[in-house]
Design a protein around this motif. Sequence first.
Motif, PDB file in Angstrom:
ATOM      1  N   ILE A 102       0.843  -1.196   0.000  1.00  0.00           N
ATOM      2  CA  ILE A 102       0.000   0.000   0.000  1.00  0.00           C
ATOM      3  C   ILE A 102       0.874   1.240   0.000  1.00  0.00           C
ATOM      4  CG2 ILE A 102      -1.723   1.298   1.313  1.00  0.00           C
ATOM      5  CD1 ILE A 102      -2.779  -1.380   2.327  1.00  0.00           C
ATOM      6  N   ALA A 103       1.923   1.234   0.821  1.00  0.00           N
ATOM      7  CA  ALA A 103       2.854   2.359   0.838  1.00  0.00           C
ATOM      8  C   ALA A 103       3.562   2.509  -0.501  1.00  0.00           C
ATOM      9  CB  ALA A 103       3.881   2.173   1.958  1.00  0.00           C
ATOM     10  N   ASP A 104       3.792   1.400  -1.189  1.00  0.00           N
ATOM     11  CA  ASP A 104       4.433   1.430  -2.496  1.00  0.00           C
ATOM     12  C   ASP A 104       3.537   2.106  -3.532  1.00  0.00           C
ATOM     13  OD1 ASP A 104       6.553   0.962  -4.156  1.00  0.00           O
ATOM     14  OD2 ASP A 104       6.190  -1.170  -4.434  1.00  0.00           O
ATOM     15  N   LEU A 105       2.223   1.978  -3.366  1.00  0.00           N
ATOM     16  CA  LEU A 105       1.285   2.610  -4.295  1.00  0.00           C
ATOM     17  C   LEU A 105       1.159   4.106  -4.061  1.00  0.00           C
ATOM     18  CD1 LEU A 105      -1.544  -0.081  -4.216  1.00  0.00           C
ATOM     19  CD2 LEU A 105      -0.123   0.486  -6.193  1.00  0.00           C
ATOM     20  N   GLN A 106       1.190   4.521  -2.804  1.00  0.00           N
ATOM     21  CA  GLN A 106       1.043   5.934  -2.453  1.00  0.00           C
ATOM     22  C   GLN A 106       1.986   6.237  -1.296  1.00  0.00           C
ATOM     23  OE1 GLN A 106      -1.447   8.613  -3.775  1.00  0.00           O
ATOM     24  NE2 GLN A 106      -0.707   7.215  -5.365  1.00  0.00           N
ATOM     25  N   VAL A 107       3.075   6.922  -1.583  1.00  0.00           N
ATOM     26  CA  VAL A 107       4.126   7.135  -0.589  1.00  0.00           C
ATOM     27  C   VAL A 107       3.673   8.072   0.528  1.00  0.00           C
ATOM     28  CG1 VAL A 107       6.408   8.136  -0.234  1.00  0.00           C
ATOM     29  CG2 VAL A 107       6.003   6.626  -2.190  1.00  0.00           C
ATOM     30  N   PHE A 108       3.000   9.159   0.172  1.00  0.00           N
ATOM     31  CA  PHE A 108       2.680  10.174   1.166  1.00  0.00           C
ATOM     32  C   PHE A 108       1.327   9.913   1.818  1.00  0.00           C
ATOM     33  CE2 PHE A 108       5.743  12.402  -1.566  1.00  0.00           C
ATOM     34  CZ  PHE A 108       6.664  12.767  -0.588  1.00  0.00           C
ATOM     35  N   HIS A 109       1.213  10.319   3.073  1.00  0.00           N
ATOM     36  CA  HIS A 109       0.014  10.076   3.872  1.00  0.00           C
ATOM     37  C   HIS A 109      -0.987  11.215   3.705  1.00  0.00           C
ATOM     38  CE1 HIS A 109       1.139   6.480   6.376  1.00  0.00           C
ATOM     39  NE2 HIS A 109       2.268   6.749   5.745  1.00  0.00           N
ATOM     40  N   ASN A 110      -1.481  11.381   2.491  1.00  0.00           N
ATOM     41  CA  ASN A 110      -2.478  12.416   2.244  1.00  0.00           C
ATOM     42  C   ASN A 110      -3.867  11.932   2.641  1.00  0.00           C
ATOM     43  OD1 ASN A 110      -0.805  14.472   0.996  1.00  0.00           O
ATOM     44  ND2 ASN A 110      -0.613  13.090  -0.747  1.00  0.00           N
TER      45      ASN A 110
END
Length: 619
Positions: free
Chosen positions: A416-424
């Motif tokens: 999941i972090a690989d798909l979207q790096v930033f915690h928006n």
Amino acid sequence: MTSGARASQTRTVTGQLHVLATTDLHCNLLSHDYYADRPGGAISLSRAATLIRRARAEAARLGAACLLVDNGDGFQGAPLGDIMPGAKGPHPMARAFRFLKYDAVGLGNHDFDSGLAALARVLKDVTCPVLCASLTARQPDLRLPFAPSAVLERKIPGQPGLPPVRIGLFSVLPPQTLIWCGEALQAQLAAGGIVETAAAQAGRLKAQGCDLVLALAHTGLGSKTGAGCGENELERLAALPEIDAVVGGHTHLTLPDPAHPFAKPVVMPGAHGSHLGVLRLELEHRCGVWRPGGGTASLQPVGRHRQTGAAQPLVPEDPDFAGALAEDHARTLQRMRQPAGFSPVAMHSYFTFFAPDRGLALVGSAQAAAVRSMLDSAGAESLPLLSAVAPSKFGGRSGPHFYTDIAAGDLCVRNIADLQVFHNELRVVAVTGAQLLDWLEMSAGLFSQIAPGSSGQMLADPQRAGHNFDVIFGLSYQIDPAQPPRFSASGVRINPDARRIRKLCWNGRPVEPGQRFAVAVNSYRVCGGGSFGMLRKAEELPLPPIRIHEAIRDYIAGRLPADPLAEAPYPWQLAPMPGTSAVAVTGPGAAGYLEELPAGLATPCGHSSGGFLELELRL
């Protein structure tokens, strides 16, 4: 008074101050790829720590004083920096600053992403001065967890009989930080222009008797002229006479560079611990006063990429530094290995700028699924729901291995972090067809203007950021790179008559200028990130806050229903340009997925000097 000190009143005595600098670490502290869950990697602060140890030893050998500073954007951007609920102990970045004995830390825009209160919690464990002169409290009773400037006194070891050097330091960052970080921060803080703030701080420090002024400038190369309210003002700031040396940052570039000469020492040490910046500042003591006498700037890389793209470390990790972060590392691995769901297909971002990206499609569907049931309560039940997503791992300045690459099968939190790096957070805005068209035109600025019938031109403009290439799911459209971009990278309409977006349709029908849509999109974009000015006038719908990571996790785990967008065709493609080809740059890992592309579309043509794989695309 010693004889050396008496003599110094009538003759010039020289000394040196070495300033060691890091910037834009984004919590890349250890050489471990948490997205792929494997050790290795050529860059990290753990490798820069080895260079820091050596540089300090060299300064001691030369009788020079030595400072270690950081220039911001350190606390987030990699899984090791994620702040989890209930977490105890210092933030890993704060622990790193303490272990390496940093002398001062400047703040960057991303350090404010989680808000002022969260920043204050992590800064309480930083033992050196933390600086930011650009942002001030709107209310006099608001105590800020940072100071605008600091004065450090350091003896010159090679001149023990002389008084210490008084070094003034201040830090500045883009005033757009308040826009990017949302209304809550705007209500608490006010921002000043980079150049005006720097001039005031440098003048004040000189008036306080500082012998030398060092600017920690979280800003990059930009225009040499203007009103001083821009995002990248390094050249104008460095021209201020009261400033003696500068550490730059923000844009993840490297300086010094012969293409961008400066009249004084200026260094920008890349990002993610890729380089240690070194300023060797000459000092002259005469008549009881130290004065700057020029100096040099240089970079020391911690690694490089071979022409095949393979990472090659140039220095080992500092074992003591790695040991100090061992518990943080173990906790991060445990969290990132938690099961999260299943994907029947591989997902990667190697082709994200010219072919369908399954990872983006998954995020787009998850965003829509998370908000679709809430549209009724927001009074938007009649609006078609779209979903806008941009890639967060696309190579660029982060190197040839910075791409999403997820195998088919069971998924973990790391994927999941690989798909979207930033915690928006997830937002929903109501836009018109005209705003939607400008939104897509701004995104399409990523591409170079390709001359019909040509070959060898780069498909993507290297000066444009890939995280500003929004793909809007639920539509269909073509992008025509033969046309000039309608908007500049800063959002200025430079070619009002240009139209790269062709055949923009919803449900097979052309989108009308007055037609209204609801669009799920990340909070960074809604707050003005990426200079998408058309979104500042968009109506934000009143929905509860949702983290995009949570939406993706719930979607792949089946806790959210399958969304209709998942069945829609991929929204965009490049407009056909017969007899024309262009060069697309991607990671070497793309070689394993070339069979996904249509036959004849892409031909590998070797690796660039930076280790990227180059593909000739037939447009």
